[in-house]
Every structure is written in structure tokens, then in C-alpha cells.
Scaffold this active site. Structure first.
Site, short mmCIF file in Angstrom:
data_model
loop_
_atom_site.label_atom_id
_atom_site.label_comp_id
_atom_site.label_asym_id
_atom_site.label_seq_id
_atom_site.Cartn_x
_atom_site.Cartn_y
_atom_site.Cartn_z
NE ARG A 52 -23.35 -32.79 -2.17
CZ ARG A 52 -23.64 -31.98 -3.19
NH1 ARG A 52 -22.73 -31.72 -4.12
NH2 ARG A 52 -24.82 -31.42 -3.28
CE LYS A 101 -20.33 -28.91 -11.03
NZ LYS A 101 -21.21 -30.01 -10.73
CG ASP A 152 -18.56 -30.84 -7.83
OD1 ASP A 152 -19.27 -30.77 -6.82
OD2 ASP A 152 -19.02 -31.09 -8.96
CB SER A 176 -21.65 -28.91 -6.10
OG SER A 176 -21.73 -29.69 -7.25
CG HIS A 228 -25.24 -23.85 -13.99
ND1 HIS A 228 -24.49 -24.91 -14.47
CD2 HIS A 228 -25.98 -24.34 -12.96
CE1 HIS A 228 -24.77 -25.99 -13.75
NE2 HIS A 228 -25.67 -25.67 -12.84
N1 URA Z 1 -25.78 -29.89 -9.79
C1 URA Z 1 -24.48 -29.87 -9.42
O1 URA Z 1 -23.59 -29.63 -10.23
N2 URA Z 1 -24.19 -30.09 -8.12
C2 URA Z 1 -25.13 -30.33 -7.18
O2 URA Z 1 -24.80 -30.51 -6.03
C3 URA Z 1 -26.49 -30.37 -7.59
C4 URA Z 1 -26.78 -30.14 -8.91
#
Ligand code: URA
Length: 434
Positions: A168, A187, A161, A183, A82
């Protein structure tokens, strides 16, 4: 339980139990708790933060709010990668084929462009015919048959999320380390891999502008993985200048193919080799040094390039793109240049502005359903530490009739700083957090 009491508890800096976090998050997902109370909780978290246990619980609750992908139909240890998001970050397009060509299954769910950063799925969709949406059965079948599949995230991956991120975004609570870490990791955990390599970007084009913040984010994400009995390694990498030499969808696919052919930008190659080596190491195919040797061999032998061809064939893209990328990819031939206004050295680049400038050409999206123009983008001709002469091109712009060229050029002018004294070109790898 009452939302009011939970908000007050966090506002006073106290620790929330798993039950309290679950009550708030799932209540919000089900529409039983209103936006204004969750916004207040997010702001309380922004100022009072979460400890490691609260973070792990929040992550787990968000991951379980939707599909938990079971990758067990795929043989072998699954390692995911990621990136926290950057400008010109086409790393997955090189790293995934490298790792897959070494026999490690790559079952990757990737994201789309958001804000000033690009997304792997949009880049892959530059390849004519390439399908980024497969059924789960086909996804597994492809990984077992070809060793690789890259698809968009399913709609029901960590829906909590998705809802929280939108809130947010609207309440100035995005840039809190626990919230970002949970967050991202929600995922990743829902995606089902056994281990993770996290590329945490630092600098003017990243969410994290300082090394200290990036290190904290890296530690938080590695800690969350550990609390779920999963191994993660975070590599802190420089984002004070665009990565590689191209920014924009088709242009980044072109750069990925050139890199797999052995003609990559040296810092970009170093980053890809480092991330691929960590993935191999976490997949337990050897010591770190052995993994690095395998990665370099597969890249130099052309096997990784052939794996990229397999991926394109498997997902119905035109495989001729490998041999004739400039003919097959939609790349705008309408070019113009951003030029230096004086002699000197490039000493600073506001890389976020470069990413935004590229969006003004049409390469990204500001709203979820904006249509992307795959043909536009930048070739970065000058980077940090380079010498420039007055009038010399710094960026080559590939534009379309719909591009807002004027705003893009204005932003590039604000992004590039030219000074009289030179600076060293920065290292790409800054640190590793395990
Ligand atoms: N990428 C994400 O998936 N979440 C965040 O909060 C910031 C960057």
C-alpha cells in the site's frame, strides 16, 4: 478461482465473498499471487471500498495469517488501547500505569516509530536497560506479577498486514478507510484483548485530516470489533498541534514521568484521563463517572507513578529514572531555538511537518532499520492561540552532531503560521464513537 476475476469483480464495485478475499490475501502471503495483482486489487478497493462484512472478513483473515495471542493465562478482563498515530503521543506511557494501578491487567504490544509519528517501544527504549522484547511466558508472568507489561509486537503478528502495508505504501493505497481500519484491527484482534479503546487522531499531524474521515474510520474500527463480539470505543482527538510539550523519545518519557507526578500539560492530562476512564469502563470496574474518579485518584495519589516504576523494574530498566529523569535519560544538552519572525498569534501548525522536522534531528526512522537517536527532540514553547513577539523562541531543539538542523529549522518555519488575529486553542477531545 482466478485473481483476474476477483480483481474485476471489485473493480466493478461488487461485493467479495470471504472465500475470494481469503484466496487473494493468503495467496499473496504464500507468494502464490504476485504483487501486481494484489496492487490492482488494492487500487480497486481504494476506489470502490469494502462494506462492513467485507471489512470484517479482511480483518479476520489478516489477523489469522499469523500468531493469535491467547491472553487467557492472564487473569481478568484485558482492555487494549490503540492510537492511530500522532506527534508527541506518549499517552500509553501514562494511561497504561494508571489503568494497571487500578488492578486491570495491561498486556500491551506496542509499535515503533513510522513516518512522522513516534512509537511507544522506541520511547521506552530511551530508559537505560529497558527490555522491550520478552518471551511470551515472561510477558504473561510479568502481567500476572506486576499487573503490567509493554513489549514490541511479535514478528509473526498479522504478517499479511505487514506485507500488504508495504505494498500500500508503494502504490498510493494507504489512505482508504477500510484498509486502515482492517490493518489496525487485525493487529489488535491478534493481540488477544477482550475490548479496545481507540484514540483516533484528527488534524494536521494525523493520518485523518478531517473530522468526517476520522469519524468514518472510528465507526469502521468499532464495527469490526463488534463483528468479532468485542467491545470497542473510539475517541476522536485533536492533532492540529503536537500533543503535550515534548516531541522526541527521551523527552517524551520525561514528560510522561512529570505527568504521573502531577505536573502534566492540561490537555495531555485530559486526554490520558479520558482514555484511561474508557479502559476502566470497558474493564467493567464501575460506571463511567466512578471510573473517572478512580482514575483521577490513582493519578493524584502517585500510585500510577509507582506502577510505572514497577514496569521499569520488571523489564530491567533503571528505576532511578523515576526520581531523576533528567539525569538518567539520554537528553541532549546541545540546544538551539526556532524563533518567531514577527509579532502575532500562532494560528496554524502543520503538525506533520513538526514530526518530520524531529526526524531530521534523528528522533525517528524513514526506513525500518534506521537507528533512532533517543537524545534529540523538541520542547514546544508555543502552541495554537499563543501570542508571540518577534524573535521569541517557539521551539527549543535538542540536537546532536548528526542532526540535520538546517532542514529541521526550515520545516519548522514552514509548519508555524503567525497571524494578526488570535484563535481559540482547540479542545483535545472532539467526539466519541461507541
Ligand atoms: N496504522 C496501521 O497500523 N495501519 C494503517 O493502515 C494505518 C495506520
Amino acid at each position: 478461482m482466478r485473481p483476474y476475476d476477483i480483481i474485476m469483480k471489485k473493480r466493478n464495485g461488487e461485493k467479495l465473498t470471504r472465500e475470494e478475499i481469503e484466496y487473494m490475501i493468503m495467496g499473496y502471503v504464500k507468494g502464490e499471487i504476485p504483487d501486481y495483482q494484489i496492487s490492482a486489487l488494492l487500487m480497486a478497493i481504494y476506489f470502490k471500498h469494502l462494506d462492513a462484512e467485507e471489512r470484517a472478513n479482511l480483518t479476520d483473515i489478516m489477523a489469522r495469517s499469523g500468531d493469535m495471542i491467547d491472553l487467557s493465562p492472564i487473569n481478568g478482563k484485558k482492555v487494549d488501547k490503540h492510537s492511530t498515530g500522532g506527534v508527541g503521543d506518549k499517552t500509553t506511557l501514562v494511561v497504561a500505569p494508571i489503568v494497571a494501578s487500578l488492578g486491570i491487567p495491561v498486556a500491551k504490544m506496542s509499535g515503533r516509530a513510522l513516518g512522522h509519528t513516534g512509537g511507544t517501544i522506541d520511547k521506552l527504549e530511551s530508559i537505560p536497560g529497558f527490555k522491550t522484547s520478552l518471551t511470551l511466558e515472561k510477558f504473561f508472568e510479568n502481567v500476572n506479577k506486576y499487573g503490567i507489561a509493554i513489549v514490541g509486537q511479535t514478528a509473526n503478528l498479522a504478517p499479511a498486514d505487514k506485507k500488504l502495508y508495504a505494498l500500500r505504501d508503494a502504490t498510493a493505497t494507504v489512505d482508504e478507510i477500510s484498509l486502515i481500519a482492517s490493518s489496525i484491527m487485525s493487529k489488535k484482534l491478534a493481540g488477544g484483548a477482550d475490548a479496545f479503546v481507540l484514540d483516533v487522531k484528527v488534524g494536521s499531524g494525523a493520518f485523518m485530516k478531517t473530522i468526517n474521515d476520522a469519524r468514518e474510520l472510528a465507526k469502521a474500527m468499532v464495527g469490526i470489533a463488534k463483528s468479532h463480539n468485542k467491545h470497542a470505543v473510539a475517541v476522536l482527538t485533536n492533532m492540529d498541534e503536537p500533543l503535550g510539550i515534548y516531541v522526541g523519545n527521551s523527552l517524551e518519557v520525561l514528560e510522561a514521568i512529570n505527568t504521573l507526578k502531577g505536573h502534566g500539560d492540561s490537555k495531555f492530562v485530559e486526554l490520558c484521563v479520558t482514555l484511561a476512564t474508557w479502559m476502566c469502563y470497558l474493564a467493567e470496574i464501575g460506571s463511567f463517572d466512578e471510573c473517572k474518579e478512580k482514575v483521577l485518584n490513582t493519578l493524584n495519589s502517585g500510585k500510577a507513578l509507582e506502577k510505572f516504576r514497577d514496569l521499569i523494574i520488571a523489564q530491567e530498566g533503571n528505576p532511578d529514572v523515576i526520581d531523576s529523569p533528567e539525569q538518567i535519560l539520554p537528553i541532549s544538552t546541545k540546544k538551539l531555538y526556532f524563533k518567531a519572525s514577527k509579532d502575532g498569534f500562532i494560528t496554524k501548525i502543520d503538525t506533520e511537518k513538526v514530526g518530520i522536522a524531529c526526524n531530521y534531528l534523528g528522533a525517528g526512522r524513514t526506513k525500518k532499520d534506521d537507528i533512532i537517536d533517543h537524545s534529540v527532540g523538541f520542547k514546544i514553547l508555543k502552541k495554537l492561540g499563543d501570542t508571540v513577539k518577534n524573535g521569541e523562541p517557539i521551539v527549543e531543539l535538542h540536537v546532536s552532531n548528526k542532526s540535520d538542523v538546517e532542514t529541521a529549522l526550515k520545516l519548522l518555519n514552514e509548519a508555524y503560521f503567525i497571524a494578526d488575529t488570535p484563535i481559540e486553542s482547540p479542545n483535545i477531545i472532539i467526539d466519541t464513537v461507541k
